[in-house]
Design a protein around this motif. Sequence first.
Motif, short mmCIF file in Angstrom:
data_model
loop_
_atom_site.label_atom_id
_atom_site.label_comp_id
_atom_site.label_asym_id
_atom_site.label_seq_id
_atom_site.Cartn_x
_atom_site.Cartn_y
_atom_site.Cartn_z
N TYR A 72 46.01 -6.98 1.94
CA TYR A 72 45.56 -6.01 1.61
C TYR A 72 45.51 -4.98 2.88
O TYR A 72 45.51 -3.71 2.60
CB TYR A 72 44.27 -6.18 0.95
CG TYR A 72 44.53 -6.50 -0.36
CD1 TYR A 72 45.11 -5.75 -1.35
CD2 TYR A 72 43.70 -7.47 -0.88
CE1 TYR A 72 45.50 -6.27 -2.77
CE2 TYR A 72 43.77 -8.36 -2.22
CZ TYR A 72 44.63 -7.39 -3.00
OH TYR A 72 44.68 -7.80 -4.32
N ILE B 75 44.61 -0.69 2.99
CA ILE B 75 43.42 -0.08 2.03
C ILE B 75 42.24 0.02 2.88
O ILE B 75 41.11 0.32 2.44
CB ILE B 75 43.42 -1.00 0.60
CG1 ILE B 75 42.94 -2.38 1.31
CG2 ILE B 75 44.51 -1.13 -0.19
CD1 ILE B 75 42.48 -3.25 0.11
N THR C 232 39.49 2.64 2.82
CA THR C 232 39.69 3.66 1.72
C THR C 232 39.30 3.31 0.39
O THR C 232 39.00 2.12 0.33
CB THR C 232 41.34 3.79 1.69
OG1 THR C 232 41.79 2.74 1.10
CG2 THR C 232 42.17 4.00 2.89
N PHE D 122 40.77 2.69 -2.10
CA PHE D 122 41.52 1.62 -2.91
C PHE D 122 40.91 0.24 -2.31
O PHE D 122 41.42 -0.86 -2.83
CB PHE D 122 42.87 1.76 -2.20
CG PHE D 122 43.86 3.05 -2.80
CD1 PHE D 122 44.03 2.96 -4.17
CD2 PHE D 122 43.81 4.13 -1.97
CE1 PHE D 122 44.43 4.35 -4.60
CE2 PHE D 122 44.44 5.30 -2.56
CZ PHE D 122 44.78 5.26 -3.66
N GLY D 123 40.30 0.25 -1.11
CA GLY D 123 39.83 -0.95 -0.89
C GLY D 123 38.57 -1.73 -1.86
O GLY D 123 38.47 -2.88 -1.95
#
Length: 295
Positions: free
Chosen positions: A130, A136, A139, A141-142
């Motif tokens: 990841y 990510i 961000t 998206f993490g």
Amino acid sequence: MIETKDKKWSMFGHILMIILSILSLAPFVLLLVSSFTDEATALKNGYSFFPEKLSLEAYRYIAEQWELIGNGYLVSIIVTVVGTLAGVMISAMLAYTLSKHDLPGRSVLMLLLTFTLLFNGGLTSTYIVYTQIFNIKDTIFGLLLPNLLMNAYFVVMLKNYFEHTIPSALLESARIDGATEFQLFYRISIPLSVPMLVTVGMTVALNYWNDWMNGMYYLSANSNIQSIQTILNNINENIRFLQQNNVGTAMTTADLPSATVRMAVAFVGILPMLVFFPVFQKWFVKGATAGAVKE
């Protein structure tokens, strides 16, 4: 005689469900009352439904950091809504595809899907993938991707629903009328699957809202996109640190409302779910009736 016996069983069932409902609500009531209990009273007498003294000290402590908590609420709402919609739709599309027995390579795809239910690469390899491949780290998206890509169980649930509940004759008649596979999916299968979609969506939303580990793994400590659960967990850890190390002169360890703050933190974290879950429950009932096949 039979009617009298049925009434007795019905009355017994209602009484039993009322008792179970009260027992299920009791921990939440105790949590709320404890959060308003005076710290000294809680430490002396323990948690009680009827405390000797009430106090707003725990919520005053949280209010001092309300700007941070408000931002965490906003992040959690965005992540929960976007993650739930995306996760349910991705799971539904894959499940609908796998419900087709004539799909080429279906057995291989089912094997791969089932394999992910039983095994995973572990935390270290997952973190490397990841952060170094998907990038990510720090961000939004993490908070989204790690949960979004782990819905194999929901895919299996939806696949079984599509395969065994939706009448194949209904799909076949629509196909004869010229409907494409995509039209069969979003005009017939999705409306008839509202109960299962809502059930899966409620579970996915709860997982997103309660998640704090992804924030700990993929976001830095000073990140401004931390979720409410991560922030509340940090508050709890800070209280424990101050209590163990007796840091500070303005507020001693005895003055710090550590026990009641933990109750207040927990209540603040679960409050949105307590408010919105009855709404989802109503949608579940409506979906169950609207999704029935009419003669």
